[in-house]
Design an enzyme around this catalytic site. Structure first.
Site, mmCIF file in Angstrom:
data_model
loop_
_atom_site.group_PDB
_atom_site.id
_atom_site.type_symbol
_atom_site.label_atom_id
_atom_site.label_comp_id
_atom_site.label_asym_id
_atom_site.label_seq_id
_atom_site.Cartn_x
_atom_site.Cartn_y
_atom_site.Cartn_z
ATOM 1 N N SER A 1 0.833 -1.204 0.000
ATOM 2 C CA SER A 1 0.000 0.000 0.000
ATOM 3 C C SER A 1 0.875 1.264 0.000
ATOM 4 O O SER A 1 1.435 1.608 -1.031
ATOM 5 C CB SER A 1 -0.972 -0.030 1.180
ATOM 6 O OG SER A 1 -1.987 0.933 1.026
ATOM 7 N N HIS B 1 -5.930 -1.333 -3.029
ATOM 8 C CA HIS B 1 -7.270 -1.528 -2.446
ATOM 9 C C HIS B 1 -8.378 -1.199 -3.443
ATOM 10 O O HIS B 1 -9.423 -0.666 -3.067
ATOM 11 C CB HIS B 1 -7.442 -0.681 -1.178
ATOM 12 C CG HIS B 1 -6.299 -0.754 -0.221
ATOM 13 N ND1 HIS B 1 -5.963 -1.919 0.448
ATOM 14 C CD2 HIS B 1 -5.394 0.191 0.167
ATOM 15 C CE1 HIS B 1 -4.913 -1.679 1.214
ATOM 16 N NE2 HIS B 1 -4.544 -0.423 1.057
#
Length: 204
Positions: free
Chosen positions: A121, A162
Site C-alpha cells: 500500500s 485496495h
C-alpha cells in the site's frame, strides 16, 4: 536489476510472493521491516498479519521505525538490509519521515542495485514519481512538514491499492476517476500484486 513486489495487503498475496521469491532465486532470509506508515493509523492489524506471514515462511524480521530511531542507526540498517519491506499506513506521513532523514537516495540505490523490495500500500505508492494522487485516500494532514510530494521515482506507474475494496471503495474510485486520464494508474485489489523485474512489470 530491480526485484520489486508490490501489494495492497501483503498477507493476502503470499502465494504470489512465494512465486516471486522462487522465480528470482532470492535466498536471503532476513527482512528489514519498516512499519512507520502505521504510526498515525488507528488500525494496524494488517502490519502484524504481514509480519506473521513472513515468519511462517521462515523469515527473520528486523523492525525499524524510521521516525523514532536515530538517523545513523536507520541508515546503517537500510545499508545492511538483505530484503526491504515497507508496510502500509499513511503515505504522506511515511514520505515525510523518510525525507526528514534524507533516506530516499539510499532507498533508490538499494532498490536499483537489486535488493529485493516489498511495498505494501503506502510502501508501494512511494515508488511512484509523486504521491500527490493519493490525497483522496490518505490525509496529507498527518504530514504537516511534507511540502514536496515527490516519491522515489522507481516506477513509471502509480500503484492504486485496495481497488474497490472496503473501506476504500468510494475513495479509490474517486481517485481513479480524477487521475486515470493524467497518470499511468495501476489498480490492484487486496489479492493481486505487481511484480517489477528490471524495467518490466506485470500484475499477478
Amino acid at each position: 536489476m530491480k526485484k520489486i513486489f508490490l501489494s495492497s495487503y501483503f498477507a493476502g498475496t503470499i502465494k504470489q510472493f512465494q512465486t516471486f521469491i522462487q522465480e528470482n532465486s532470492i535466498t536471503a532470509k532476513r527482512v528489514l521491516c519498516i512499519p512507520t506508515a502505521g504510526n498515525v493509523e488507528d488500525y494496524t492489524g494488517y502490519i502484524d498479519e504481514g509480519f506473521q506471514s513472513l515468519i511462517d515462511l521462515g523469515y527473520q524480521i528486523d523492525n525499524l521505525d524510521v521516525a523514532n530511531d536515530d538517523t545513523d542507526s536507520v541508515v546503517f540498517k537500510i545499508q545492511q538490509a538483505e530484503i526491504l519491506f515497507i508496510t502500509g499506513g499513511n503515505t504522506f506521513y511515511l514520505l515525510q519521515e523518510l525525507k526528514r532523514k534524507n533516506l530516499l537516495p539510499l532507498l533508490v540505490e538499494k532498490i536499483q542495485s537489486g535488493t529485493p523490495y516489498i511495498g505494501e500500500s503506502a510502501g508501494a505508492i512511494i515508488l511512484a514519481p509523486s504521491i500527490e494522487y493519493n490525497k483522496i485516500m490518505d490525509s496529507p494532514k498527518s504530514a504537516p512538514e511534507l511540502l514536496d510530494y515527490s516519491g522515489l521515482g522507481i516506477t513509471n506507474f502509480y500503484t492504486l491499492p485496495h481497488y474497490i475494496e472496503a473501506p476504500f471503495t468510494k475513495t479509490v474510485q474517486e481517485t481513479y476517476n480524477n487521475y486515470h486520464k493524467r497518470l499511468n494508474l495501476l489498480p490492484i485489489n487486496n489479492h493481486k500484486a505487481i511484480i517489477v523485474i528490471g524495467d518490466n512489470y506485470r500484475v499477478v
